[in-house]
Design an enzyme around this catalytic site. Sequence first.
Site, PDB file in Angstrom:
ATOM      1  CB  CYS A 144      12.779 -23.175  20.016  1.00 45.90           C
ATOM      2  SG  CYS A 144      14.499 -23.523  19.619  1.00 45.90           S
ATOM      3  NE  ARG A 154      14.094 -18.677  18.623  1.00 51.79           N
ATOM      4  CZ  ARG A 154      15.212 -19.235  18.201  1.00 51.79           C
ATOM      5  NH1 ARG A 154      15.548 -19.212  16.923  1.00 51.79           N
ATOM      6  NH2 ARG A 154      16.020 -19.840  19.044  1.00 51.79           N
ATOM      7  CG  ASN A 174       8.409 -27.796  21.039  1.00 52.77           C
ATOM      8  OD1 ASN A 174       8.922 -27.779  19.923  1.00 52.77           O
ATOM      9  ND2 ASN A 174       9.143 -27.792  22.139  1.00 52.77           N
ATOM     10  CB  ILE A 228      12.324 -31.040   7.520  1.00 48.30           C
ATOM     11  CG1 ILE A 228      10.850 -31.180   7.913  1.00 48.30           C
ATOM     12  CG2 ILE A 228      12.989 -32.411   7.453  1.00 48.30           C
ATOM     13  CD1 ILE A 228      10.006 -31.884   6.869  1.00 48.30           C
ATOM     14  CB  ALA A 250      20.615 -29.543  14.194  1.00 45.22           C
TER      15      ALA A 250
END
EC number: 2.1.1.45
Length: 276
Positions: free
Chosen positions: A151, A178, A189, A220, A275
């Site tokens: 990511c 990304r 992060n 979101i 997720a």
Amino acid sequence: MTRPIRHQYEDLMRLVATQGAFKADRTGTGTKSVFGHQMRFDLNEGFPLVTTKKVHLKSIIQELLWFLTGSSSNHWLTERGVTIWNEWARADGDLGPVYGVQWRSWPTPDGGHIDQIAEVIKTLKTNPDSRRIIVSAWNVADLDKMALMPCHALFQFYVAPATEAGGKGKLSCQLYQRSADIFLGVPFNIASYALLTHMVAQQCDLDVGDFIWTGGDCHIYSNHQEQVALQLGRAPFAYPLLHIRRKPDSIFDYQFEDFEFLDYQHHPAIKAPVAV
């Protein structure tokens, strides 16, 4: 000195919550999303750790140290009480050639490997004006072997020269992410790469400058909307301060106990499903 109260992260969250487009996604959860956003954090104003909810510092620090080992094994993390990669780990604990493998052991066509982190330290010490001080985790040839594609894909360092005789240069870092899970992922992060910037600066005898976060698909998840509304109703505090207790011999020798965060005022944690 009174530290300012910054709210770049909350502003991004509010932007996505109010103006994001509804999109389907790989996980089947559904998102609200905007494309392209940048946040700049002056690391001299405090350490950019989100304050509108409690962030799990142990997981952030240990994950970064794990990246720096070059390991692909989730066991390294679980042995230290960190479970953030469990959903993606294979039965034997392996995650494939994910971040740390690419950072420390990027494969070359002739069968060799490149230690991108070691190259960064070397270049910052010998040629700090270089525009090629870049680390990439986005190895196209290895993507299908990874338990989760990167990511946060690429980051670059930049040294601003000293402004007075005998002074130190200032190290800044820019990350391109990304795919940005605003509620769960982005606070981790931001803190992870801010911490890495402090560590690299210490190893290269530089002061810290800015951490710049650049996001691609900023989203979101639909099952985070209640949590986002709760968080946006909270007023942020000033960022904490980071104290690194010692200077190890190399960037690869830091330990969890080396890092101390001072005056971290925060609201309570907010739980949400990840997720997968």
